[in-house]
Design a protein around this motif. Structure first.
Motif, PDB file in Angstrom:
ATOM      1  N   LYS B  47       5.991  -9.488   0.298  1.00  0.00           N
ATOM      2  CA  LYS B  47       6.666  -8.288  -0.223  1.00  0.00           C
ATOM      3  C   LYS B  47       6.724  -7.183   0.826  1.00  0.00           C
ATOM      4  O   LYS B  47       7.777  -6.587   1.054  1.00  0.00           O
ATOM      5  N   SER B  48       5.569  -6.942   1.474  1.00  0.00           N
ATOM      6  CA  SER B  48       5.561  -5.905   2.515  1.00  0.00           C
ATOM      7  C   SER B  48       6.473  -6.313   3.667  1.00  0.00           C
ATOM      8  O   SER B  48       7.171  -5.472   4.239  1.00  0.00           O
ATOM      9  N   SER B  49       6.465  -7.624   3.972  1.00  0.00           N
ATOM     10  CA  SER B  49       7.345  -8.113   5.041  1.00  0.00           C
ATOM     11  C   SER B  49       8.809  -7.849   4.685  1.00  0.00           C
ATOM     12  O   SER B  49       9.601  -7.445   5.541  1.00  0.00           O
ATOM     13  N   PHE B  83       4.638   3.922   2.731  1.00  0.00           N
ATOM     14  CA  PHE B  83       3.874   2.721   3.045  1.00  0.00           C
ATOM     15  C   PHE B  83       2.773   2.493   2.012  1.00  0.00           C
ATOM     16  O   PHE B  83       2.475   3.357   1.196  1.00  0.00           O
ATOM     17  N   GLN B  84       2.171   1.290   2.112  1.00  0.00           N
ATOM     18  CA  GLN B  84       1.095   0.941   1.193  1.00  0.00           C
ATOM     19  C   GLN B  84      -0.057   1.960   1.303  1.00  0.00           C
ATOM     20  O   GLN B  84      -0.641   2.334   0.306  1.00  0.00           O
ATOM     21  N   LYS B  85      -0.350   2.396   2.533  1.00  0.00           N
ATOM     22  CA  LYS B  85      -1.302   3.484   2.738  1.00  0.00           C
ATOM     23  C   LYS B  85      -0.509   4.784   2.863  1.00  0.00           C
ATOM     24  O   LYS B  85       0.646   4.764   3.254  1.00  0.00           O
ATOM     25  N   LEU B 159       9.379   1.813  -1.298  1.00  0.00           N
ATOM     26  CA  LEU B 159       8.007   2.147  -1.686  1.00  0.00           C
ATOM     27  C   LEU B 159       7.170   0.875  -1.731  1.00  0.00           C
ATOM     28  O   LEU B 159       7.493  -0.051  -2.460  1.00  0.00           O
ATOM     29  N   ASP B 160       6.084   0.844  -0.942  1.00  0.00           N
ATOM     30  CA  ASP B 160       5.238  -0.351  -0.902  1.00  0.00           C
ATOM     31  C   ASP B 160       3.947  -0.097  -1.673  1.00  0.00           C
ATOM     32  O   ASP B 160       3.021   0.516  -1.157  1.00  0.00           O
ATOM     33  N   GLU B 161       3.899  -0.565  -2.908  1.00  0.00           N
ATOM     34  CA  GLU B 161       2.731  -0.369  -3.780  1.00  0.00           C
ATOM     35  C   GLU B 161       2.162   1.033  -3.626  1.00  0.00           C
ATOM     36  O   GLU B 161       0.982   1.200  -3.312  1.00  0.00           O
ATOM     37  N   PRO B 162       2.991   2.039  -3.855  1.00  0.00           N
ATOM     38  CA  PRO B 162       2.540   3.400  -3.536  1.00  0.00           C
ATOM     39  C   PRO B 162       1.393   3.856  -4.426  1.00  0.00           C
ATOM     40  O   PRO B 162       0.656   4.757  -4.066  1.00  0.00           O
TER      41      PRO B 162
HETATM   42 MG    MG Z   1       1.867  -5.774   0.906  1.00  0.00          MG
END
Ligand code: MG
Ligand code: ATP
Lengths: 270, 250
Positions: B47-49, B83-85, B159-162
């Motif tokens: 997913k992040s990719s 990003f996730q972070k 939005l990556d798992e925000p």
């Molecule tokens: Mg990810």
């Protein structure tokens, strides 16, 4: 800003939570340790009966310092050693920072230069110093170069570690915002590497003073190292002590300045 | 309607010792302007990719990403990323973190400041303008990151798992805030999440990916009325959708 900001209220730092008496003790620590040291020094003379040219008593060193201060020798030599150290620190810092940045950013440059840089560290500066004196004379240039050489490596390592420590995610962020090379450096790499850079500068500041003395021992001309050599030859051991005290003062002053700079520039850390 | 973004037959291989690691395999779907798409899938499925591809940070090994009719070959300012972070700069204050994208675009200081203040209000951080990231909670940090992604008015938001690291209560508050922001600006949003109910609550469409390598498993429209509220979670329609998405994942 007019906006109410609860976080702007000063949070008392840790020492303030300690009882008052404890803080007072800490303030007393330095004078007490100084007094103990002077006592041990004086006792060593009383017990062993060292002559003054082996170990001059503290009072004698104090008198000698007054003399050296009033006839201007101490300040003149101190100023010279200080300018050699500062000059060397500046040159060493500039070269190490620029090269460190290149090495951190480019694997090719690293492969090309790293072996030489590491090899150069196996040669003690004392061994190279005579060469520099032969090539550049015993004036300011050779001394500055010797200081720069000694400062170079620790600063270089710290800059490389600092630049490499920049979080890849923050690099990605800057890329999504289309930051150009200069913006990437100025807004991300420089502030992120600043703690390591200042750490290297702190080490460099004290090493630089050592470099200056090494240079002055090898090619005596002026400065505190030369003063020590001259004083020793005349068995003026008290003056050797005076010069050493001046060297300590220089090193502490430079270290303190960097520490202060750290406090200002890294206020965001804690 | 022509899509703003589409991913077309995209595969992504990460180089590793033995022949490379296939993270995404022949993934294709379109995203319409103003659409809110949630992507869900098992951990490590890519997913992040996939978001890296949509942001232009990485290029697919095969296939392509089309942004407004043209292949996307590098990051674009008009595609904002959270990003996730949170990825805040610790040496900058909240306000300075939010103005960063404007500074890089050389927007004059005053204009940047007033725009950033609007966003501080929007994400509910008024009063914390001068705080440093270390003084913020995880939820506050994430809101700063969202404000920073919105400040230069990108058309697309990735939005990556925000809200991945937030507690349930903060998470719900953030859902409402995000819905409010989306209602007001109608940006195109692609959001990765692990939470089925989060995806259904927020999205127009839920895309389900398979375990690695990520392939398209399901593409489910969510036809719940808007504006959405937290109470909708308890409706039978919502429950039916949860069952449907869960079935697609398993
Ligand atoms: Mg990810
Ligand atoms: N830069 C990289 N280099 C090599 N392999 C990578 C890289 N980034 C991710 N991978 C691998 O690709 C696969 C997919 O990773 P990705 O981070 O896209 O998954 P994800 O779906 O976001 O996972 P999660 O839900 O845990 O965040 C994983 O197996 C991961 O190990």
């Amino acid at each position: 800003m007019a906006v109410a900001n609860p976080l702007n209220t000063p949070i008392p730092s840790e020492p303030n939570f300690k009882p008052r008496s404890l803080r007072a003790h800490r303030l007393l620590l330095l004078p007490v340790s100084l007094a103990v040291m002077l006592l041990v020094w004086q006792s060593a003379i009383w017990i062993n009966g060292f002559p003054a040219f082996i170990l001059p008593p503290p009072a004698r060193v104090w008198q000698r310092m007054i003399i050296a201060l009033s006839d201007g020798t101490l300040l003149r030599h101190t100023a010279i050693t200080l300018s050699e150290s500062l000059g060397g620190l500046a040159v060493g810092l500039a070269v190490a920072a620029a090269l460190g940045y290149l090495l951190a950013r480019s694997r090719t440059v690293e492969r090309l230069l790293a072996p030489y840089i590491v090899a150069s560290q196996s040669v003690p500066v004392v061994a190279i110093a005579p060469l520099l004196i032969i090539w550049f004379g015993s004036g300011l240039t050779s001394k500055v170069l010797i200081c720069a050489l000694i400062v170079f490596f620790p600063v270089l390592i710290n800059v490389i570690v600092g630049v490499r420590s920049v979080e890849p995610d923050l690099r990605d962020l800057m890329r999504t915002l289309r930051a150009n090379r200069w913006q990437l450096f100025f807004h991300l790499e420089l502030p992120a590497a600043m703690p390591m850079l200042l750490g290297g500068l702190k080490i460099g500041a004290t090493l630089s003073v050592i470099g200056a003395v090494v240079g002055e021992f090898v090619g005596p001309n002026n400065g505190l190292g030369s003063l020590i050599t001259a004083a020793r030859n005349q068995f003026d051991t008290a003056l050797v002590f005076v010069a050493v005290i001046a060297l300590i003062a220089i090193a502490m002053g430079m270290y303190g300045t960097v520490a202060l700079l750290e406090k200002i520039l890294l206020a965001w850390k804690d | 309607m022509t899509p703003v973004l589409s991913i077309q037959h995209a595969s992504l291989v990460y180089p590793n010792g033995n022949g490379g690691l296939l993270a995404l395999d022949n993934l294709s779907f379109d995203v319409a302007p103003g659409e809110f798409v949630c992507v869900i899938g098992p951990s490590g499925c890519g997913k992040s990719s996939m978001l890296k591809l949509f942001s232009g940070l990485r290029r697919p090994t095969e296939g392509q990403i089309i942004f407004e009719g043209e292949p996307l070959v590098h990051p674009r300012r008009r595609i904002g990323v959270v990003f996730q972070k949170a990825n805040l700069m610790p040496w900058r204050t909240v306000l300075q973190n939010i103005t960063l994208p404007l500074e890089l675009e050389r927007v004059p200081g005053e204009a940047a400041m007033s725009r950033a203040r609007e966003l501080v209000e929007l994400v509910g951080l008024a009063g914390f303008e001068n705080a440093r990231p270390r003084d913020l909670s995880g939820g506050m940090e994430q809101r700063v990151a969202i404000a920073r992604a919105l400040v230069h008015r990108p058309d697309v938001l990735l939005l990556d798992e925000p809200f991945g690291s937030l507690d349930a209560l903060t998470r719900e508050r953030m859902h409402l805030e995000l819905l409010r922001i989306w209602d007001r600006y109608r940006k195109t949003v692609i959001m990765v999440t692990h939470s089925i109910s989060e995806a259904i609550l927020l999205a127009d469409r839920v895309i389900v990916l398979t375990a690695r390598p990520g392939r398209l498993r399901a593409d489910l429209p969510i036809r719940l009325p808007r504006p959405r509220t937290l109470e909708q979670v308890f409706t039978p329609e919502f429950g039916a959708l949860v069952t449907q998405v869960r079935a697609a994942i398993e």
